[in-house]
Design a protein around this motif. Structure first.
Motif, short mmCIF file in Angstrom:
data_model
loop_
_atom_site.label_atom_id
_atom_site.label_comp_id
_atom_site.label_asym_id
_atom_site.label_seq_id
_atom_site.Cartn_x
_atom_site.Cartn_y
_atom_site.Cartn_z
N GLY A 77 0.79 -1.23 0.00
CA GLY A 77 0.00 0.00 0.00
C GLY A 77 0.82 1.27 0.00
O GLY A 77 0.27 2.36 -0.19
N ALA A 78 2.13 1.17 0.18
CA ALA A 78 2.98 2.36 0.13
C ALA A 78 3.13 2.81 -1.31
O ALA A 78 3.32 1.99 -2.22
CB ALA A 78 4.36 2.05 0.73
N ILE A 79 3.03 4.12 -1.54
CA ILE A 79 3.10 4.68 -2.89
C ILE A 79 4.14 5.79 -2.93
O ILE A 79 4.17 6.66 -2.06
CB ILE A 79 1.74 5.26 -3.33
CG1 ILE A 79 0.66 4.16 -3.29
CG2 ILE A 79 1.83 5.86 -4.73
CD1 ILE A 79 -0.74 4.69 -3.52
N TYR A 80 4.99 5.72 -3.93
CA TYR A 80 6.04 6.72 -4.12
C TYR A 80 5.87 7.34 -5.50
O TYR A 80 5.90 6.64 -6.51
CB TYR A 80 7.40 6.04 -3.99
CG TYR A 80 8.60 6.86 -4.38
CD1 TYR A 80 8.72 8.19 -4.01
CD2 TYR A 80 9.64 6.29 -5.13
CE1 TYR A 80 9.84 8.93 -4.36
CE2 TYR A 80 10.76 7.02 -5.48
CZ TYR A 80 10.85 8.34 -5.09
OH TYR A 80 11.95 9.08 -5.43
N GLY A 81 5.62 8.64 -5.54
CA GLY A 81 5.48 9.32 -6.82
C GLY A 81 6.61 10.30 -7.04
O GLY A 81 7.17 10.83 -6.08
N THR A 94 4.07 1.45 -6.53
CA THR A 94 3.16 1.00 -5.49
C THR A 94 3.58 -0.41 -5.04
O THR A 94 3.70 -1.31 -5.88
CB THR A 94 1.71 0.95 -5.99
OG1 THR A 94 1.33 2.23 -6.49
CG2 THR A 94 0.77 0.55 -4.85
N ILE A 95 3.81 -0.58 -3.76
CA ILE A 95 4.15 -1.91 -3.25
C ILE A 95 2.87 -2.73 -3.17
O ILE A 95 1.93 -2.38 -2.46
CB ILE A 95 4.82 -1.83 -1.87
CG1 ILE A 95 6.16 -1.07 -1.99
CG2 ILE A 95 5.06 -3.24 -1.31
CD1 ILE A 95 6.91 -0.94 -0.68
N GLU A 96 2.84 -3.83 -3.91
CA GLU A 96 1.63 -4.65 -4.01
C GLU A 96 1.67 -5.92 -3.17
O GLU A 96 0.64 -6.43 -2.76
CB GLU A 96 1.39 -5.04 -5.47
CG GLU A 96 1.08 -3.88 -6.40
CD GLU A 96 0.68 -4.34 -7.77
OE1 GLU A 96 -0.25 -3.76 -8.34
OE2 GLU A 96 1.29 -5.30 -8.29
N GLU A 97 2.86 -6.43 -2.93
CA GLU A 97 2.97 -7.71 -2.23
C GLU A 97 4.30 -7.79 -1.51
O GLU A 97 5.34 -7.38 -2.04
CB GLU A 97 2.84 -8.86 -3.24
CG GLU A 97 2.77 -10.24 -2.65
CD GLU A 97 2.59 -11.30 -3.71
OE1 GLU A 97 3.25 -12.36 -3.60
OE2 GLU A 97 1.81 -11.07 -4.66
N VAL A 98 4.26 -8.32 -0.30
CA VAL A 98 5.47 -8.41 0.52
C VAL A 98 5.49 -9.75 1.25
O VAL A 98 4.47 -10.19 1.77
CB VAL A 98 5.53 -7.27 1.55
CG1 VAL A 98 6.58 -7.54 2.60
CG2 VAL A 98 5.82 -5.94 0.87
N ALA A 99 6.65 -10.39 1.29
CA ALA A 99 6.92 -11.52 2.18
C ALA A 99 8.08 -11.07 3.05
O ALA A 99 9.19 -10.84 2.54
CB ALA A 99 7.28 -12.77 1.39
N ALA A 100 7.83 -10.87 4.32
CA ALA A 100 8.81 -10.26 5.22
C ALA A 100 10.20 -10.89 5.08
O ALA A 100 10.36 -12.11 5.20
CB ALA A 100 8.34 -10.37 6.66
N ASN A 101 11.19 -10.04 4.78
CA ASN A 101 12.60 -10.42 4.67
C ASN A 101 12.87 -11.40 3.52
O ASN A 101 13.96 -11.96 3.45
CB ASN A 101 13.12 -11.01 5.98
CG ASN A 101 12.90 -10.08 7.16
OD1 ASN A 101 12.95 -8.86 7.01
ND2 ASN A 101 12.67 -10.65 8.34
#
Length: 217
Positions: A77-81, A94-101
């Motif tokens: 959900g983080a967005i960088y423009g 836009t970060i869409e998916e994360v698997a920690a580390n």
């Protein structure tokens, strides 16, 4: 004569269009390196867009680039423009998916100088000398990008930026690794001093009270 030249030009143009049309419809660019420290260090530098100024290969291309951070502080959900000069253009991630580390998946959207969307992924795996980081970008070719690839393909255009970015990520990871090591060393010293002080207090408390001399008659 003019008619023959026109026919020849049209034939050459059709041939060029045909060649461009046969170019691959998709592209993938991948680079891998090993950075110091455990996976959580490199993961943290990627998963938080606020940290990209430490290593992104595009940050230095425009010192006056305007950046916006919206959505989540970090992670999904983080967005960088960004909006900048001709070297960086305009776009957002836009970060869409994360698997920690382990991995971060980002939707990369270019707005200017041309519209394009691709998927960028970072994978992190423990290694004997640190963490192996793999940076991959994959997307679809349109007609114009296929034409550009006749001169220089995506791997050549983007690969060098990936290599530069990973080299900077290595430096940033080393700095964080050193910082953590120094903090851990300071913590151990503080704990040792606290243990010594406590032992001294306990020894003093356990020591027999000094004898009191009887008053002289």
């Amino acid at each position: 004569m003019f008619k023959k030249i026109a026919i020849g030009f049209a034939a050459a143009l059709l041939l060029l269009v045909g060649v461009i049309a046969t170019r691959p419809d998709t592209y993938t660019v991948t680079r891998t390196t090993t950075v110091p420290g455990t996976p959580d260090i490199a993961f943290g530098l990627v998963n938080d867009f606020h940290q990209w100024n430490q290593w992104s290969p595009w940050e230095a291309l425009d010192p006056n680039m305007k950046k916006t951070f919206t959505g989540a502080e970090a992670g999904v959900g983080a967005i960088y423009g960004w909006t900048g000069n001709d070297d960086v253009g305009e776009g957002r991630m836009t970060i869409e998916e994360v698997a920690a580390n382990e991995s971060v998946r980002i939707k990369l959207e270019f707005i200017k100088p041309f519209a394009d969307t691709s998927i960028t992924t970072f994978n992190f795996k423990p290694a004997t000398d640190g963490t192996t980081v793999t940076w991959t970008m994959a997307g679809d070719h349109n007609f114009m990008s296929k034409a550009m690839c006749l001169v220089m393909d995506m791997d050549q255009m983007i690969g060098k930026d990936f290599e530069k970015g990973l080299a900077s990520l290595k430096t940033a990871a080393q700095a964080e690794t050193t910082k953590r090591a120094e903090a851990e060393a300071a913590r151990k010293v503080a704990e040792a001093k606290a243990a010594e002080a406590k032992a001294a207090e306990e020894a003093a408390a356990a020591a027999p009270a000094p004898a009191v001399a009887a008053p002289t008659p």
